[in-house]
Design a protein around this motif. Structure first.
Motif, mmCIF file in Angstrom:
data_model
loop_
_atom_site.group_PDB
_atom_site.id
_atom_site.type_symbol
_atom_site.label_atom_id
_atom_site.label_comp_id
_atom_site.label_asym_id
_atom_site.label_seq_id
_atom_site.Cartn_x
_atom_site.Cartn_y
_atom_site.Cartn_z
ATOM 1 N N ASP A 31 0.890 -1.299 -0.065
ATOM 2 C CA ASP A 31 0.105 0.112 0.094
ATOM 3 C C ASP A 31 0.953 1.202 0.147
ATOM 4 O OD1 ASP A 31 -2.230 -1.485 -0.094
ATOM 5 O OD2 ASP A 31 -2.734 -1.356 2.075
ATOM 6 N N LEU A 32 1.883 1.163 0.871
ATOM 7 C CA LEU A 32 2.899 2.251 0.761
ATOM 8 C C LEU A 32 3.418 2.598 -0.508
ATOM 9 C CD1 LEU A 32 4.026 4.674 2.725
ATOM 10 C CD2 LEU A 32 5.591 2.818 3.341
ATOM 11 N N ARG A 33 3.752 1.720 -1.265
ATOM 12 C CA ARG A 33 4.302 1.888 -2.720
ATOM 13 C C ARG A 33 3.198 2.390 -3.708
ATOM 14 N NH1 ARG A 33 7.582 -3.333 -4.492
ATOM 15 N NH2 ARG A 33 8.095 -1.767 -6.137
ATOM 16 N N HIS A 34 2.195 1.483 -3.925
ATOM 17 C CA HIS A 34 1.245 1.689 -4.776
ATOM 18 C C HIS A 34 0.060 2.637 -4.705
ATOM 19 C CE1 HIS A 34 3.468 -1.447 -7.170
ATOM 20 N NE2 HIS A 34 3.579 -2.269 -6.160
ATOM 21 N N HIS A 35 -0.194 2.622 -3.456
ATOM 22 C CA HIS A 35 -1.440 3.352 -3.063
ATOM 23 C C HIS A 35 -0.947 4.643 -2.466
ATOM 24 C CE1 HIS A 35 -4.239 -0.648 -2.171
ATOM 25 N NE2 HIS A 35 -3.720 -0.272 -3.683
ATOM 26 N N LYS A 36 -0.198 4.786 -1.815
ATOM 27 C CA LYS A 36 0.338 6.077 -1.390
ATOM 28 C C LYS A 36 1.555 6.659 -2.295
ATOM 29 C CE LYS A 36 -2.280 5.101 2.438
ATOM 30 N NZ LYS A 36 -3.522 5.622 2.305
ATOM 31 N N HIS A 37 2.060 6.011 -3.297
ATOM 32 C CA HIS A 37 3.150 6.249 -4.156
ATOM 33 C C HIS A 37 4.266 6.747 -3.588
ATOM 34 C CE1 HIS A 37 0.144 6.095 -7.459
ATOM 35 N NE2 HIS A 37 -0.699 6.791 -6.519
ATOM 36 N N GLY A 38 4.397 6.231 -2.147
ATOM 37 C CA GLY A 38 5.655 6.639 -1.326
ATOM 38 C C GLY A 38 5.650 7.932 -0.829
ATOM 39 N N GLU A 39 4.588 8.347 -0.597
ATOM 40 C CA GLU A 39 4.428 9.744 -0.058
ATOM 41 C C GLU A 39 3.412 9.741 1.087
ATOM 42 O OE1 GLU A 39 4.307 12.546 -4.475
ATOM 43 O OE2 GLU A 39 2.401 12.044 -3.075
ATOM 44 N N LEU A 40 4.315 10.654 1.962
ATOM 45 C CA LEU A 40 3.448 10.934 3.343
ATOM 46 C C LEU A 40 2.987 12.494 3.301
ATOM 47 C CD1 LEU A 40 6.091 9.183 5.887
ATOM 48 C CD2 LEU A 40 4.052 8.289 4.661
ATOM 49 N N ARG A 41 1.598 12.339 3.530
ATOM 50 C CA ARG A 41 1.038 13.861 3.266
ATOM 51 C C ARG A 41 0.261 14.330 4.287
ATOM 52 N NH1 ARG A 41 0.764 14.427 -2.537
ATOM 53 N NH2 ARG A 41 -0.754 15.913 -2.447
ATOM 54 N N ILE A 42 0.513 15.641 4.651
ATOM 55 C CA ILE A 42 -0.223 16.242 5.963
ATOM 56 C C ILE A 42 -0.851 17.405 5.082
ATOM 57 C CG2 ILE A 42 0.215 17.250 8.174
ATOM 58 C CD1 ILE A 42 2.776 15.821 8.288
ATOM 59 N N CYS A 43 -2.104 17.386 5.442
ATOM 60 C CA CYS A 43 -3.213 18.727 5.087
ATOM 61 C C CYS A 43 -3.564 19.335 6.209
ATOM 62 C CB CYS A 43 -4.088 18.014 4.514
ATOM 63 S SG CYS A 43 -4.164 16.634 2.986
ATOM 64 N N PHE A 44 -3.541 20.620 5.820
ATOM 65 C CA PHE A 44 -3.828 21.840 6.744
ATOM 66 C C PHE A 44 -5.200 22.580 6.212
ATOM 67 C CE2 PHE A 44 0.659 21.296 6.149
ATOM 68 C CZ PHE A 44 0.949 21.120 7.738
ATOM 69 N N ASP A 45 -5.908 23.115 7.234
ATOM 70 C CA ASP A 45 -7.075 23.694 6.975
ATOM 71 C C ASP A 45 -7.043 25.452 6.481
ATOM 72 O OD1 ASP A 45 -6.327 25.224 9.291
ATOM 73 O OD2 ASP A 45 -8.024 24.530 10.547
ATOM 74 N N ARG A 46 -5.593 25.853 6.488
ATOM 75 C CA ARG A 46 -5.274 27.354 5.763
ATOM 76 C C ARG A 46 -4.068 27.204 4.974
ATOM 77 N NH1 ARG A 46 -6.290 29.646 10.141
ATOM 78 N NH2 ARG A 46 -8.119 30.508 9.776
ATOM 79 N N PRO A 47 -3.900 28.040 4.122
ATOM 80 C CA PRO A 47 -2.649 27.770 3.253
ATOM 81 C C PRO A 47 -1.425 28.326 4.284
ATOM 82 C CG PRO A 47 -4.123 28.771 2.239
ATOM 83 C CD PRO A 47 -4.783 28.678 3.146
ATOM 84 N N LEU A 48 -0.291 27.587 3.953
ATOM 85 C CA LEU A 48 1.082 28.019 4.805
ATOM 86 C C LEU A 48 1.964 28.997 3.908
ATOM 87 C CD1 LEU A 48 2.127 24.304 5.859
ATOM 88 C CD2 LEU A 48 0.347 26.076 7.042
ATOM 89 N N ARG A 49 2.650 29.673 4.591
ATOM 90 C CA ARG A 49 3.615 30.541 4.156
ATOM 91 C C ARG A 49 4.847 29.865 3.421
ATOM 92 N NH1 ARG A 49 5.134 35.998 7.355
ATOM 93 N NH2 ARG A 49 2.959 36.477 6.512
ATOM 94 N N GLU A 50 4.969 30.296 2.118
ATOM 95 C CA GLU A 50 6.212 29.620 1.596
ATOM 96 C C GLU A 50 7.314 30.821 1.414
ATOM 97 O OE1 GLU A 50 7.040 26.661 -2.254
ATOM 98 O OE2 GLU A 50 5.109 27.915 -2.200
ATOM 99 N N TYR A 51 8.495 30.239 1.945
ATOM 100 C CA TYR A 51 9.758 30.804 1.833
ATOM 101 C C TYR A 51 10.796 30.823 0.659
ATOM 102 C CZ TYR A 51 8.444 32.368 6.529
ATOM 103 O OH TYR A 51 7.792 32.939 7.630
#
Length: 408
Positions: A260-280
């Motif tokens: 599942d980690l390889r094929h369903h998640k494509h090797g990605e760990l994703r964390i979502c937020f309820d508001r956009p973050l600032r990019e530096y």
């Protein structure tokens, strides 16, 4: 008669008198004014002593959206702030402001009535009050002019002004990309102005005068500028208005197969937020924002010490274009399931250092993962978001290895 602007009177003592009403009391203008003065004085004292001063919401500084104006114009968005005297600054609509920059290559003159500034300077908001609506005065004390008028109302507003950069007014001097860091630690022999605790709490400490800094403008040689928002003084919002972690793509404390980690998640760990973050900017390094030092993934097997999960050199932990999703891509070699380097039969630990991850308003994400429930948060800015899950091998993983051998 036109409206007349006036600069607010300097800060005076705390108002301790108010009206006592009784039947038959004669009321003069000073009596009516006393009630307004008392309420304003106590309200501003409350703002200053219990909330402090700074930006409450909005008042972002952005380049002008029109290309022909973007060279030396910015737009300050509508917003609300409190100055060091407790007065409320309300900018009701987005406002364009022309920066006093040196002439560019095309020789375009700088802003009118304001000398150009080749060095960094601050764009600030200042409380403004004017008298408006002149009306005839039925009785004019001290004069017999039958046409005498008085202004009927006060109108409050905000003026956008520029000021010099001082350490007490703009802490940290930006992210350190173009300046040497200042050493103002309020320690022995190096105490900057305002560090001592003498004086009365009723006397406001105003390192910027009556100004509320909105941005530091860094002019470029040959034209153009950079907007630095890192030193903005932002008042803490209510807990419900903080930014939180709202979703993850793994089961917290649960199990996930390597397949599942390889094929369903494509090797990605994703964390979502309820508001956009600032990019530096990359020039500012990894001091803040989503990067390898703030988004950390480790693993350990039975009776093994913690080790860091690597990521591809060309794909470090990042913030996606939507600004609401942080992504950690696991090195494909660790997803193969072969040898000691594989992530089979291990526990993966994910940490997000939210003290260093501000949202689009510059406020650190409320990241504490209390009771393992989402959204995160304990009502305080910053914190450490922690989660973990087990990676287990199985029949599907062996099938994957067989497919890889056939392909090779």
């Amino acid at each position: 008669m036109s409206a007349r602007s006036e600069r607010p009177a300097p800060h005076g003592p705390v108002v301790v008198e108010r009206n006592r009403y009784f039947t038959g009391k004669f009321m003069a203008a000073r009596d009516f004014a006393a009630d307004t003065e008392y309420l304003l004085n106590r309200h501003r004292l409350h703002n200053r002593l219990l909330h402090g001063w700074g930006i409450v919401c909005g008042l972002d500084v952005r380049p002008h959206p029109r290309p022909e104006c973007a060279r030396d114009w910015v737009v300050v968005t509508a917003g609300f702030a409190i100055d060091c005297r407790g007065r409320e600054l309300v900018l009701t609509r987005d406002t364009a402001f022309r920066l006093p920059l040196p002439p560019g290559p095309d020789g375009e003159p700088p802003a009118e009535d304001c000398p150009p500034r080749p060095d960094p300077f601050l764009l600030c908001a200042e409380y403004h009050q004017e008298k408006i609506e002149p009306v005839p005065a039925l009785y004019a004390e001290g004069t017999c002019d039958p046409h005498h008028t008085e202004f009927n109302r006060y109108r409050e507003g905000v003026c956008l002004v520029v000021s010099d950069v001082t350490p007490g007014c703009w802490p940290g001097e930006g992210c350190g990309c173009d300046d040497e860091p200042d050493d103002h630690d309020c320690g022995c022999g190096h105490e900057p102005e305002g560090c001592d605790c003498g004086g009365s709490c009723f006397e406001p400490h105003c390192p910027c005068g009556d100004l509320v800094p909105l941005a530091r403008i860094v002019p470029y040689e040959g034209g153009g500028y950079r907007i630095d928002l890192d030193g903005r003084r932002v008042l803490p919002p209510p807990p419900a208005m903080l930014t939180h972690v709202t979703g993850i793509n793994w089961p917290h404390g649960g199990k996930l197969s390597l397949h599942d980690l390889r094929h369903h998640k494509h090797g990605e760990l994703r964390i979502c937020f309820d508001r956009p973050l600032r990019e530096y900017d990359e020039d500012c390094g990894n001091a803040r924002g989503v990067n390898p030092f703030t988004f950390v993934v480790q693993y350990s097997g039975p009776n093994e010490a913690l080790e860091f999960v690597p990521y591809p050199e060309d794909c470090p932990p990042r913030l996606e274009d939507d600004g609401r999703t942080a992504v950690f891509t696991i090195d494909p070699d660790y997803l193969s399931g072969r040898g000691r380097r594989g992530l089979h039969d291990v526990v993966v630990y994910v940490s997000l250092r939210c003290d260093f991850i501000p949202d689009c308003r510059g406020i650190p994400v409320d990241g504490n993962h209390l009771r393992g429930l989402l959204p995160s948060g304990d009502g305080v800015q910053g914190g450490l978001f922690e989660s973990w899950f087990e990676v287990r091998g199985g029949h599907s993983d062996r099938a994957d290895r067989e497919e890889e051998r056939e392909e090779s």
